[in-house]
Design a protein around this motif. Structure first.
Motif, PDB file in Angstrom:
ATOM      1  N   ARG A   1       0.851  -1.182   0.000  1.00 51.36           N
ATOM      2  CA  ARG A   1       0.000   0.000   0.000  1.00 51.36           C
ATOM      3  C   ARG A   1       0.886   1.230   0.000  1.00 51.36           C
ATOM      4  N   ILE A   2       0.799   2.013  -1.073  1.00 53.37           N
ATOM      5  CA  ILE A   2       1.492   3.298  -1.090  1.00 53.37           C
ATOM      6  C   ILE A   2       0.562   4.277  -0.391  1.00 53.37           C
ATOM      7  N   VAL A   3       0.962   4.674   0.805  1.00 55.47           N
ATOM      8  CA  VAL A   3       0.141   5.514   1.660  1.00 55.47           C
ATOM      9  C   VAL A   3       0.339   6.988   1.322  1.00 55.47           C
ATOM     10  N   THR A   4       1.584   7.352   1.057  1.00 54.74           N
ATOM     11  CA  THR A   4       1.932   8.745   0.778  1.00 54.74           C
ATOM     12  C   THR A   4       2.941   8.789  -0.360  1.00 54.74           C
ATOM     13  N   LEU A   5       2.697   9.652  -1.318  1.00 54.09           N
ATOM     14  CA  LEU A   5       3.679   9.942  -2.357  1.00 54.09           C
ATOM     15  C   LEU A   5       3.532  11.438  -2.629  1.00 54.09           C
TER      16      LEU A   5
ATOM     17  N   MET B   1       7.377   0.670  -5.733  1.00 51.17           N
ATOM     18  CA  MET B   1       6.697  -0.488  -6.298  1.00 51.17           C
ATOM     19  C   MET B   1       7.657  -1.665  -6.461  1.00 51.17           C
ATOM     20  N   ASN B   2       8.882  -1.386  -6.893  1.00 53.97           N
ATOM     21  CA  ASN B   2       9.874  -2.438  -7.082  1.00 53.97           C
ATOM     22  C   ASN B   2      10.227  -3.089  -5.737  1.00 53.97           C
ATOM     23  N   PHE B   3      10.368  -2.283  -4.696  1.00 54.73           N
ATOM     24  CA  PHE B   3      10.658  -2.839  -3.372  1.00 54.73           C
ATOM     25  C   PHE B   3       9.513  -3.751  -2.924  1.00 54.73           C
TER      26      PHE B   3
ATOM     27  N   HIS C   1       3.093  -9.162  -4.643  1.00 53.36           N
ATOM     28  CA  HIS C   1       3.045  -8.922  -6.079  1.00 53.36           C
ATOM     29  C   HIS C   1       1.814  -8.150  -6.552  1.00 53.36           C
ATOM     30  N   GLU C   2       1.199  -7.434  -5.638  1.00 57.59           N
ATOM     31  CA  GLU C   2       0.192  -6.471  -6.050  1.00 57.59           C
ATOM     32  C   GLU C   2       0.284  -5.289  -5.109  1.00 57.59           C
ATOM     33  N   ALA C   3      -0.114  -4.134  -5.623  1.00 55.78           N
ATOM     34  CA  ALA C   3       0.004  -2.923  -4.819  1.00 55.78           C
ATOM     35  C   ALA C   3      -1.213  -2.033  -5.042  1.00 55.78           C
ATOM     36  N   TYR C   4      -1.468  -1.212  -4.044  1.00 53.93           N
ATOM     37  CA  TYR C   4      -2.562  -0.242  -4.074  1.00 53.93           C
ATOM     38  C   TYR C   4      -1.986   1.141  -3.842  1.00 53.93           C
ATOM     39  N   TYR C   5      -2.587   2.111  -4.485  1.00 59.27           N
ATOM     40  CA  TYR C   5      -2.176   3.506  -4.346  1.00 59.27           C
ATOM     41  C   TYR C   5      -3.257   4.184  -3.520  1.00 59.27           C
ATOM     42  N   ASP C   6      -2.959   4.462  -2.258  1.00 59.75           N
ATOM     43  CA  ASP C   6      -3.960   4.986  -1.331  1.00 59.75           C
ATOM     44  C   ASP C   6      -3.928   6.494  -1.151  1.00 59.75           C
ATOM     45  N   ASP C   7      -2.908   7.181  -1.662  1.00 60.34           N
ATOM     46  CA  ASP C   7      -2.795   8.622  -1.443  1.00 60.34           C
ATOM     47  C   ASP C   7      -3.854   9.348  -2.262  1.00 60.34           C
ATOM     48  N   GLU C   8      -4.869   9.846  -1.581  1.00 63.90           N
ATOM     49  CA  GLU C   8      -5.984  10.507  -2.268  1.00 63.90           C
ATOM     50  C   GLU C   8      -5.580  11.838  -2.894  1.00 63.90           C
ATOM     51  N   GLN C   9      -4.504  12.426  -2.429  1.00 57.82           N
ATOM     52  CA  GLN C   9      -4.033  13.695  -2.980  1.00 57.82           C
ATOM     53  C   GLN C   9      -2.947  13.424  -4.016  1.00 57.82           C
ATOM     54  N   GLN C  10      -3.369  12.862  -5.144  1.00 59.64           N
ATOM     55  CA  GLN C  10      -2.403  12.528  -6.200  1.00 59.64           C
ATOM     56  C   GLN C  10      -1.638  13.762  -6.643  1.00 59.64           C
TER      57      GLN C  10
ATOM     58  N   LYS D   1      -4.343   0.946 -12.029  1.00 57.81           N
ATOM     59  CA  LYS D   1      -5.630   0.982 -12.728  1.00 57.81           C
ATOM     60  C   LYS D   1      -6.736   0.907 -11.696  1.00 57.81           C
ATOM     61  N   LYS D   2      -7.886   1.421 -12.044  1.00 55.11           N
ATOM     62  CA  LYS D   2      -9.048   1.350 -11.164  1.00 55.11           C
ATOM     63  C   LYS D   2      -9.568  -0.073 -11.131  1.00 55.11           C
ATOM     64  N   ARG D   3      -9.720  -0.628  -9.925  1.00 51.05           N
ATOM     65  CA  ARG D   3     -10.274  -1.963  -9.749  1.00 51.05           C
ATOM     66  C   ARG D   3     -11.045  -1.966  -8.430  1.00 51.05           C
ATOM     67  N   ASP D   4     -12.313  -2.295  -8.496  1.00 53.47           N
ATOM     68  CA  ASP D   4     -13.155  -2.318  -7.298  1.00 53.47           C
ATOM     69  C   ASP D   4     -13.033  -1.017  -6.502  1.00 53.47           C
ATOM     70  N   ASN D   5     -13.057   0.088  -7.209  1.00 53.17           N
ATOM     71  CA  ASN D   5     -13.004   1.424  -6.616  1.00 53.17           C
ATOM     72  C   ASN D   5     -11.678   1.733  -5.905  1.00 53.17           C
ATOM     73  N   HIS D   6     -10.617   1.008  -6.253  1.00 49.59           N
ATOM     74  CA  HIS D   6      -9.285   1.256  -5.706  1.00 49.59           C
ATOM     75  C   HIS D   6      -8.302   1.351  -6.867  1.00 49.59           C
ATOM     76  N   LEU D   7      -7.204   2.050  -6.656  1.00 56.69           N
ATOM     77  CA  LEU D   7      -6.122   2.076  -7.633  1.00 56.69           C
ATOM     78  C   LEU D   7      -5.200   0.908  -7.315  1.00 56.69           C
ATOM     79  N   TRP D   8      -5.030   0.007  -8.269  1.00 55.74           N
ATOM     80  CA  TRP D   8      -4.359  -1.270  -8.068  1.00 55.74           C
ATOM     81  C   TRP D   8      -3.434  -1.576  -9.231  1.00 55.74           C
ATOM     82  N   VAL D   9      -2.363  -2.333  -8.949  1.00 56.60           N
ATOM     83  CA  VAL D   9      -1.481  -2.807 -10.009  1.00 56.60           C
ATOM     84  C   VAL D   9      -1.001  -4.217  -9.669  1.00 56.60           C
TER      85      VAL D   9
END
Length: 129
Positions: A53-57, A77-79, A86-95, A107-115
């Protein structure tokens, strides 16, 4: 010169978060990025059983180096991937920009940003095709 490195010390992590206008999360791992020895951003993230989970970027206040932020985001993401998650979510709402997470590969998946990170770094540009 761009330098992206892990932040080992929680006091430093807190300081960098303040310089980026981000909420410090002591439970997160972190990377920071510098260009010519000037802080340009912070990434806070965690590894969970349900994915990374990327909490802050966030950019440092007064900076605008999206390329450095992109590289730090991909390093995060690489770390996550190298840690066996092997999957990640982008949680920082202030892109950083409206499409920044998508530029990273999310990409958007189930209302979350996922890769899906399986094989992602074998062909990191393929997600845009």
């Amino acid at each position: 010169m761009l330098i992206v490195k892990p932040v080992q010390d929680k006091d430093e992590q807190k300081k960098y978060c303040e310089e980026c206008g981000a909420e410090f999360d002591a439970d997160c791992l972190a990377y920071a990025a510098w260009v010519d020895e000037k802080l340009v951003g912070i990434s806070q993230f965690r590894l969970t059983p349900n994915g990374g989970r990327i909490v802050t970027l966030r950019r440092a206040i007064g900076t605008d180096d999206l390329d450095a932020m992109f590289i730090m985001g991909r390093q995060t993401m690489n770390f996550i991937d190298l840690s066996g998650v092997h999957e990640a979510y982008y949680d920082d709402e202030q892109q950083l920009t409206p499409d920044f997470a998508q530029r990273l590969g999310f990409k958007k998946r189930d209302n979350h940003l996922w890769v899906d990170l399986n094989g992602f770094f074998e062909s990191p540009c393929q997600h845009n095709k």
